[in-house]
Design an enzyme around this catalytic site. Structure first.
Site, short mmCIF file in Angstrom:
data_model
loop_
_atom_site.label_atom_id
_atom_site.label_comp_id
_atom_site.label_asym_id
_atom_site.label_seq_id
_atom_site.Cartn_x
_atom_site.Cartn_y
_atom_site.Cartn_z
N ARG A 235 0.82 -1.21 0.00
CA ARG A 235 0.00 0.00 0.00
C ARG A 235 0.85 1.27 0.00
O ARG A 235 0.58 2.23 -0.72
CB ARG A 235 -0.93 0.00 1.22
CG ARG A 235 -2.04 -1.03 1.17
CD ARG A 235 -2.81 -1.09 2.48
NE ARG A 235 -3.84 -2.11 2.41
CZ ARG A 235 -5.10 -1.89 2.03
NH1 ARG A 235 -5.45 -0.67 1.67
NH2 ARG A 235 -5.98 -2.85 1.99
N ASP B 177 -14.12 4.12 -0.70
CA ASP B 177 -14.79 3.59 0.49
C ASP B 177 -15.83 4.54 1.05
O ASP B 177 -16.75 4.11 1.75
CB ASP B 177 -13.76 3.28 1.58
CG ASP B 177 -13.04 1.97 1.33
OD1 ASP B 177 -13.43 1.25 0.40
OD2 ASP B 177 -12.09 1.65 2.08
N TYR C 274 0.04 -13.61 -0.68
CA TYR C 274 0.58 -13.16 -1.97
C TYR C 274 1.85 -12.35 -1.72
O TYR C 274 2.10 -11.84 -0.64
CB TYR C 274 -0.45 -12.38 -2.79
CG TYR C 274 -1.08 -11.19 -2.11
CD1 TYR C 274 -0.48 -9.93 -2.14
CD2 TYR C 274 -2.31 -11.31 -1.46
CE1 TYR C 274 -1.07 -8.83 -1.54
CE2 TYR C 274 -2.91 -10.22 -0.86
CZ TYR C 274 -2.29 -8.98 -0.89
OH TYR C 274 -2.88 -7.90 -0.30
#
Length: 742
Positions: free
Chosen positions: A119, A303, A225
């Site tokens: 991120r 969001d 991942y």
């Protein structure tokens, strides 16, 4: 007059054309898209420093296309990982369930690869390409006033700012959303996520290669991942909240608690969890979809508009999509490029266009993500078995995983327009809203199919589709008054005797009716109306069979139950009783399969078979499935793939007892096939008839123009009565024959 601190902040350039509140991934992506398009955009952020706490995220092709359009492809590729596949396993047994290719195969199929990225790395890439002074930190927006002339935004420090357009990208607990839309708090899902990292050396020592891994268990899951050019493995473990004590990104959890939550997992997973030395914990939240997220000059993004549970790895991707579509909508409404003055009408038109383009897709995605959590975290052993079987079936039917991913990955937010995204709602319905049939009754049937399944029904998988299909049949296709029904045990299989009014129970003609529903839905009780009309067409009675449904009961359960009911009929009826097999959609194929098996078992021959819009090829090889995509409201390739996978669960889709289009029909009873000429399964109907004739059987085909799939279900359909009258004539022409055709 603007307060001095705000004047100093923005200088002589004046007020912003567009103000974005929130400098997370969505807010910065919005600023990048708008600045690239020539807009004067400013971003305010309440945090004192620009950073993203957390770990990794996945950028699917739909989001990567926008990043490429903004010229960020090389920067993203330099710090990300492109996994070659996503692998699904059972958490407790370690059984491999499903594999979907990513990497170069995904790039070739969807136009871009899937990137896994930290991120903080993505946030830095977005921030670095913005003009200097675009982002202001340490300034928390609290509320706003919107007028025809502009928007005044107020901040916690007492300052204000004027802007032409306001975008609330301020996250799950957005103050902009709080004022603009419903004020209810976020919905807590009852699940928390553990997030940690493993070094490449440790992960490889545990046997984890260059892929994404998903382990699904009872009430919990783990997703793995790679990040940072493959140097670290991101570990995310979802568990019930009552198994941990805290739920904050900023606190490290007790990893012993993390390990206890996976104490019964497969040994490989236990070793993995045991290697995690520290982890953050956070609650998993979402919200109900909004009906409206725009008010004149104010809109929401990411969001703030549509928070989504993390199970589809689309939170960041949907915010990036929003940014691309918002930029395109504003650009389309903007006047000359040097003009930054927006009329109220132009501002409202642009933001409304953006919302109308985005809301159908994000509404479905919110519902699918919520359903995916339930699907991943099943607790009932029977449902876990069904879930795993469906995954095995998807692998066989759809090795690229297109049913799972194409509705997400195909989307290009840079080129998507309102006309294509809202009227063809990308998996929310299976047909374009503007597609209409010529006759009123046919259009009424089309609307019945189109309205049968809500976004929530589709999102909930077979459970939602099952509920919706039976709901439609019992409301739209309710039986006429006077139909008598009687529950019976037909050789161990529940069934209903269905007798039209005045019909004697000893009538010598019986239609063995097998309902449709793609093997995952339908019920005898929901099919009473069609069963009664079939019985009436032959002046007889019907036995509607409640065969077991997939995925709980996969192939050959439905066929076994149909055969039990057929043997029961043969054994209990008089010699002169004539039996006709009939069914719609999957039931039509099942009737043909039952005829094949009855011949192979040397049962007394039935008088005929009537297949209405049969789903005759579970390998889904008929060209008309794709040719009619978007115009058939009842079926689509995605829906058919899910049905086939649930029923077959890895078995051969060309098995003639599952797909009669591959059968050998010499020695079987005559077959009548009806279908709509414009439906997705029309080639299944034509291929079945061609196969019957080519292998020595007797078959008759009639295609009806301007009709829907299984139109006989709807008594108001303009051709339903004629089709059943033809069935009656067909049946009576064979009722006195004792030997099968061929």
């Amino acid at each position: 007059m603007r307060p001095p601190e705000v004047a100093d902040l923005y200088g002589a350039a004046g007020d912003a054309e567009v103000l974005v509140v929130g400098a997370g991934i969505g807010g910065l992506a919005c600023a990048v898209a708008l600045s690239r398009a020539g807009f004067d955009v400013r971003v305010t952020e309440q945090a004192e420093e620009l950073r993203e706490i957390g770990a990794g995220l996945q950028l699917a092709p739909n989001a990567v296309k926008a990043l490429c359009h903004w010229g960020l492809e090389e920067a993203v590729a330099a710090v990300s990982v492109v996994s070659q596949s996503v692998e699904y396993f059972d958490l407790d047994t370690g059984e491999h369930l499903f594999s979907s290719v990513l990497g170069l195969a995904a790039a070739a199929r969807y136009g871009a690869p899937v990137h896994q990225i930290h991120r903080a790395d993505l946030l830095g890439i977005l921030a670095d390409v913005l003009p200097a002074g675009t982002v202001t930190l340490g300034r928390r927006a609290t509320d706003f006033d919107v007028r025809d002339s502009g928007v005044t935004v107020r901040f916690a420090d007492g300052g204000t700012m004027q802007t032409q357009l306001l975008v609330g990208a301020d996250g799950l607990r957005s103050p902009i959303r709080q004022q603009l839309a419903r004020p209810e708090p976020p919905r807590y899902t009852g699940t928390v996520g553990w997030r940690g990292l493993l070094t490449r050396e440790r992960a490889e020592a545990l046997g984890f290669g260059h892929a994404c891994y998903c382990y699904l268990g009872r009430g919990r899951s783990i997703v793995l991942y790679w990040l940072r050019s493959g140097e670290v493995l991101n570990v995310i473990g979802f568990v019930p909240v009552d198994e941990i004590q805290r739920e904050s990104w900023t606190e490290s959890g007790d990893v012993d608690s993390f390990r206890r939550s996976f104490a019964t997992a497969h040994p490989r997973v236990r070793r993995l969890v045991g290697s995690v030395e520290s982890a953050f914990i956070t609650g998993v939240y979402d919200r109900e979809p909004l009906d409206v997220w725009t008010d004149r000059r104010v809109t929401l993004l990411g969001d703030a508009a549509h928070p989504v549970a993390p199970y589809l790895a689309q939170g960041a991707g949907q915010a990036i999509e929003d940014a691309a579509v918002l930029s395109a909508a504003l650009s389309a409404q903007r006047g000359p490029t040097d003009s930054r003055s927006w009329t109220g009408a132009a501002a409202s038109a642009a933001l409304t266009h953006y919302e109308r383009t985005r809301r159908p897709r994000t509404t479905k995605l919110q519902a699918v993500a919520r359903a995916t959590e339930s699907f991943w975290h099943e607790r009932d052993p029977e449902q876990i078995h069904a879930r795993n079987g469906r995954f095995r079936g998807i692998t066989r039917i759809d090795p690229l995983g297109e049913t799972v991913w194409s509705w997400l990955f195909d989307y290009n937010p840079v080129t998507q327009s309102y006309d294509t995204s809202a009227s063809r709602s990308a998996g929310i319905t299976s047909s374009r809203e503007y597609h209409r049939l010529a006759r009123a009754g046919s259009q009424q049937a089309m609307e019945a199919w189109r309205g049968a399944f809500t976004p929530g029904d589709y999102a909930a998988g077979w459970k939602g589709l099952r509920r919706a299909y039976e709901r439609m049949l019992t409301t739209v296709c309710s039986p006429a008054p006077g139909v008598c029904t009687e529950h019976v045990d037909a050789g161990g299989v529940p069934a209903l005797w269905v007798r039209p009014q005045g019909r004697h129970p000893a009538n010598p003609v019986v239609v063995l009716y097998l309902h449709g529903g793609g093997y995952i839905g339908g019920a005898a009780a929901a099919g009473i109306d069609l069963a009664a009309r079939l019985a009436d067409a032959v002046n007889g009675q019907a036995l509607a069979v409640d065969y077991r449904l997939a995925p709980e009961s996969p192939y050959p359960s439905a066929l076994d139950d149909a055969m039990c009911a057929l043997r029961w009929l043969v054994e209990r009826t008089e010699h002169e009783t004539k039996i006709i097999l009939a069914g719609d959609s999957a039931g039509g194929a099942l009737a043909a399969c039952a005829a094949l098996r009855a011949r192979d078992e040397e049962l007394p021959p039935v008088a005929g078979v009537y297949a209405m819009s049969p789903l005759a090829d579970l390998s889904l090889g008929s060209p008309s499935i794709d040719e009619r995509e978007g115009t058939d409201a009842a079926v689509s390739r995605d829906l058919l793939t899910d049905m086939s996978a649930c029923y077959l669960q890895g078995r051969d889709p060309q098995d003639p007892y599952a797909s009669p289009a591959f059968g050998e029909f010499r020695g079987t009873p005559p077959l009548l096939v009806h279908a709509a000429a414009n439906e997705g399964l029309v080639n299944d109907a034509t291929r079945l008839v061609e196969r019957v004739v080519a292998t020595g059987g007797n078959a008759t085909l009639r295609l009806y123009d301007d009709e829907v799939h299984a139109f006989q279900l709807f008594r108001f359909s303009p051709d339903a009565a004629e089709a059943l009258a033809e069935f009656g004539r067909f049946a009576h022409s064979w009722l006195n024959r004792t030997a099968p055709a061929g």
